[in-house]
Design a protein around this motif. Structure first.
Motif, PDB file in Angstrom:
ATOM      1  N   PRO A   1       0.812  -1.227   0.000  1.00 55.95           N
ATOM      2  CA  PRO A   1       0.000   0.000   0.000  1.00 55.95           C
ATOM      3  C   PRO A   1       0.843   1.274   0.000  1.00 55.95           C
ATOM      4  N   ALA A   2       2.012   1.238   0.649  1.00 59.83           N
ATOM      5  CA  ALA A   2       2.882   2.428   0.637  1.00 59.83           C
ATOM      6  C   ALA A   2       3.343   2.707  -0.793  1.00 59.83           C
ATOM      7  N   ASN A   3       3.601   1.636  -1.539  1.00 60.14           N
ATOM      8  CA  ASN A   3       3.983   1.814  -2.944  1.00 60.14           C
ATOM      9  C   ASN A   3       2.825   2.426  -3.735  1.00 60.14           C
ATOM     10  N   VAL A   4       1.604   1.996  -3.446  1.00 60.69           N
ATOM     11  CA  VAL A   4       0.435   2.559  -4.148  1.00 60.69           C
ATOM     12  C   VAL A   4       0.331   4.061  -3.833  1.00 60.69           C
ATOM     13  N   GLY A   5       0.575   4.425  -2.588  1.00 57.25           N
ATOM     14  CA  GLY A   5       0.563   5.847  -2.209  1.00 57.25           C
ATOM     15  C   GLY A   5       1.620   6.633  -2.977  1.00 57.25           C
ATOM     16  N   ARG A   6       2.791   6.012  -3.147  1.00 56.88           N
ATOM     17  CA  ARG A   6       3.860   6.686  -3.900  1.00 56.88           C
ATOM     18  C   ARG A   6       3.453   6.870  -5.367  1.00 56.88           C
ATOM     19  N   VAL A   7       2.859   5.816  -5.937  1.00 57.46           N
ATOM     20  CA  VAL A   7       2.424   5.902  -7.344  1.00 57.46           C
ATOM     21  C   VAL A   7       1.376   7.015  -7.494  1.00 57.46           C
ATOM     22  N   ALA A   8       0.466   7.098  -6.537  1.00 53.50           N
ATOM     23  CA  ALA A   8      -0.595   8.126  -6.614  1.00 53.50           C
ATOM     24  C   ALA A   8       0.013   9.528  -6.659  1.00 53.50           C
ATOM     25  N   VAL A   9       1.007   9.763  -5.801  1.00 47.32           N
ATOM     26  CA  VAL A   9       1.620  11.100  -5.759  1.00 47.32           C
ATOM     27  C   VAL A   9       2.426  11.365  -7.036  1.00 47.32           C
ATOM     28  N   ARG A  10       3.116  10.342  -7.534  1.00 43.33           N
ATOM     29  CA  ARG A  10       3.863  10.542  -8.793  1.00 43.33           C
ATOM     30  C   ARG A  10       2.895  10.860  -9.942  1.00 43.33           C
ATOM     31  N   ALA A  11       1.764  10.149  -9.957  1.00 43.85           N
ATOM     32  CA  ALA A  11       0.773  10.411 -11.014  1.00 43.85           C
ATOM     33  C   ALA A  11       0.278  11.857 -10.919  1.00 43.85           C
ATOM     34  N   ALA A  12       0.031  12.315  -9.691  1.00 43.13           N
ATOM     35  CA  ALA A  12      -0.415  13.707  -9.501  1.00 43.13           C
ATOM     36  C   ALA A  12       0.673  14.678  -9.972  1.00 43.13           C
ATOM     37  N   ALA A  13       1.927  14.361  -9.659  1.00 36.80           N
ATOM     38  CA  ALA A  13       3.046  15.240 -10.057  1.00 36.80           C
ATOM     39  C   ALA A  13       3.149  15.327 -11.576  1.00 36.80           C
ATOM     40  N   LEU A  14       3.005  14.191 -12.243  1.00 41.58           N
ATOM     41  CA  LEU A  14       3.084  14.184 -13.709  1.00 41.58           C
ATOM     42  C   LEU A  14       1.943  14.995 -14.308  1.00 41.58           C
ATOM     43  N   ARG A  15       0.758  14.886 -13.702  1.00 42.28           N
ATOM     44  CA  ARG A  15      -0.391  15.660 -14.197  1.00 42.28           C
ATOM     45  C   ARG A  15      -0.147  17.170 -13.994  1.00 42.28           C
ATOM     46  N   ILE A  16       0.427  17.539 -12.833  1.00 45.77           N
ATOM     47  CA  ILE A  16       0.718  18.964 -12.588  1.00 45.77           C
ATOM     48  C   ILE A  16       1.684  19.481 -13.653  1.00 45.77           C
ATOM     49  N   ALA A  17       2.681  18.633 -13.973  1.00 46.51           N
ATOM     50  CA  ALA A  17       3.711  19.044 -14.939  1.00 46.51           C
ATOM     51  C   ALA A  17       3.230  18.924 -16.387  1.00 46.51           C
ATOM     52  N   GLY A  18       2.015  18.424 -16.563  1.00 44.84           N
ATOM     53  CA  GLY A  18       1.465  18.301 -17.920  1.00 44.84           C
ATOM     54  C   GLY A  18       2.126  17.211 -18.744  1.00 44.84           C
ATOM     55  N   ARG A  19       2.692  16.223 -18.052  1.00 45.14           N
ATOM     56  CA  ARG A  19       3.372  15.128 -18.766  1.00 45.14           C
ATOM     57  C   ARG A  19       2.390  14.021 -19.150  1.00 45.14           C
ATOM     58  N   ASP A  20       2.846  13.195 -20.105  1.00 42.65           N
ATOM     59  CA  ASP A  20       2.029  12.060 -20.544  1.00 42.65           C
ATOM     60  C   ASP A  20       1.892  11.039 -19.430  1.00 42.65           C
ATOM     61  N   LEU A  21       0.705  10.520 -19.313  1.00 42.46           N
ATOM     62  CA  LEU A  21       0.430   9.505 -18.298  1.00 42.46           C
ATOM     63  C   LEU A  21      -0.752   8.700 -18.814  1.00 42.46           C
ATOM     64  N   PRO A  22      -0.701   7.349 -18.725  1.00 41.96           N
ATOM     65  CA  PRO A  22      -1.878   6.600 -19.165  1.00 41.96           C
ATOM     66  C   PRO A  22      -3.110   7.045 -18.374  1.00 41.96           C
ATOM     67  N   LYS A  23      -4.287   6.949 -18.987  1.00 43.02           N
ATOM     68  CA  LYS A  23      -5.532   7.337 -18.293  1.00 43.02           C
ATOM     69  C   LYS A  23      -5.771   6.457 -17.078  1.00 43.02           C
ATOM     70  N   SER A  24      -5.297   5.195 -17.212  1.00 40.60           N
ATOM     71  CA  SER A  24      -5.532   4.241 -16.129  1.00 40.60           C
ATOM     72  C   SER A  24      -4.189   3.617 -15.708  1.00 40.60           C
ATOM     73  N   VAL A  25      -3.872   3.736 -14.436  1.00 35.91           N
ATOM     74  CA  VAL A  25      -2.629   3.166 -13.899  1.00 35.91           C
ATOM     75  C   VAL A  25      -3.028   2.004 -12.992  1.00 35.91           C
ATOM     76  N   VAL A  26      -2.448   0.841 -13.242  1.00 38.17           N
ATOM     77  CA  VAL A  26      -2.856  -0.366 -12.494  1.00 38.17           C
ATOM     78  C   VAL A  26      -1.632  -1.005 -11.836  1.00 38.17           C
ATOM     79  N   VAL A  27      -1.734  -1.223 -10.535  1.00 37.34           N
ATOM     80  CA  VAL A  27      -0.619  -1.822  -9.785  1.00 37.34           C
ATOM     81  C   VAL A  27      -0.869  -3.332  -9.650  1.00 37.34           C
ATOM     82  N   PRO A  28       0.079  -4.156 -10.094  1.00 39.83           N
ATOM     83  CA  PRO A  28      -0.144  -5.607 -10.021  1.00 39.83           C
ATOM     84  C   PRO A  28       0.112  -6.156  -8.617  1.00 39.83           C
ATOM     85  N   PRO A  29      -0.639  -7.180  -8.219  1.00 38.81           N
ATOM     86  CA  PRO A  29      -0.425  -7.783  -6.887  1.00 38.81           C
ATOM     87  C   PRO A  29       0.527  -8.977  -6.943  1.00 38.81           C
TER      88      PRO A  29
END
Ligand code: SR1
Length: 320
Positions: free
Chosen positions: A255-283
């Protein structure tokens, strides 16, 4: 991996604010999620404003409205229900605030969605159940409808029963509240007493699995009924690896990794960078046998022993 770019000025200068707006906060999963998000925010020079509604949907919507009103640079919203979050998500999108939605349907294609692979989570746990039982099992199922991840896991369970006629559901229980594990333990005790033919419990959320384990232990059914769950935490590892624990398998992300991914996704969106519409973390499937064999007692040892639990390439930020 080493950074391949220098940080954009907004990140280097500081002052960026991301709101993490959670519906749930009690339980190991959500504490780890926030801890990971806070770590990553610090590493990216972002101020993370965390709010939790403690399971109150009106408060969740209100917290989201407030994040929009305060003009957060990005919003991460997690859990809760589509109908309570979607009006405020629309306001955020209209205000051009990037939004990342974890485990909840934002109802807007402008929003980046983040999920764990819930079908795979259920599939891995049920695969372990099938392997242990040979496909003949009387299963107590723990489920609460409406939470997106649980609904997706439920789709897999429904299909699994169709594909495996030797598997029968004896009863269904489930509650999500401020003390989920204790409430599920009470329900599981009653269900196990009413259905003594039960051989397995499918409990695809760690609070459910902890509750079921408690009930089985209290009834002295450890030798007879096994638990197949989801999620992992240091406390869960203690429960799973305890002598004679009935919780024999869990499918989990970190779950800590999922939290990190969430913040990175937000950072990329702030910076206007490309990001898939859907990000999926494998178990990863974690069986009791593997945890005991590798002498794992906490999440730090777990992530060292199962490096696939880290997903640095998901929403990778090139300046970090
Ligand atoms: C009430 S929803 C609980 C689930 O949310 C996250 O997806 C975790 O995996 C947990 O099982």
């Amino acid at each position: 991996p080493a950074p391949t770019e220098t940080a954009p000025a907004a990140f280097a200068d500081g002052g960026l604010r991301v709101a993490l707006v959670s519906q749930l906060s009690s339980g190991d999963y959500f504490q780890q999620l926030v801890a990971g998000a806070e770590d990553e925010a610090k590493a990216l020079n972002i101020e993370l404003d965390v709010s939790s509604a403690g399971g109150d949907n009106d408060k969740h919507a209100l917290n989201l409205e407030q994040a929009v009103a305060k003009k957060a640079d990005a919003i991460i919203v997690d859990h809760g229900f589509a109908e309570t979050i979607q009006p405020a998500v629309k306001k955020a999108v209209d205000a051009k605030i990037p939004v990342v939605a974890f485990d909840v349907d934002p109802g807007d294609s402008e929003v980046t969605t983040l999920d764990q692979d819930d079908h795979e989570i259920a599939g891995q746990a049920l695969g372990a159940l099938k392997q242990d039982t040979g496909g003949t099992a009387e299963v107590l199922y723990v489920y609460v409808a409406g939470f997106e991840p649980l609904d997706r896991r439920n789709e897999t369970w429904t299909q699994f029963k169709k594909d495996n006629p030797g598997v029968t559901q004896t009863a269904q229980i489930g509650v999500v509240n401020g003390s989920t594990a204790a409430a599920v333990a009470d329900q599981a005790k009653a269900a196990l007493q009413a259905h003594p033919e039960t051989t397995s419990v499918f409990a695809p959320y760690d609070e459910f699995a902890k509750g079921a384990t408690l009930a089985i232990n209290e009834l002295g059914l450890q030798g007879k009924v096994k638990v197949y769950g989801a999620d992992i935490s240091t406390a869960d590892i203690g429960v799973i690896t305890a002598p004679d624990s009935p919780w024999v398998a869990t499918s989990a992300t970190d779950p800590a990794n999922v939290g990190r991914v969430a913040v990175r996704a937000a950072a990329l969106r702030i910076a206007g960078r490309d990001l898939p519409k859907s990000v999926v973390v494998p178990p990863t499937l974690l069986t009791r046998d593997r945890l005991v064999e590798r002498k794992i007692t906490n999440v730090q040892q777990l992530t060292e022993s199962f490096p696939e639990l880290a997903t640095p390439d998901l929403a990778r930020v090139p300046w970090k």
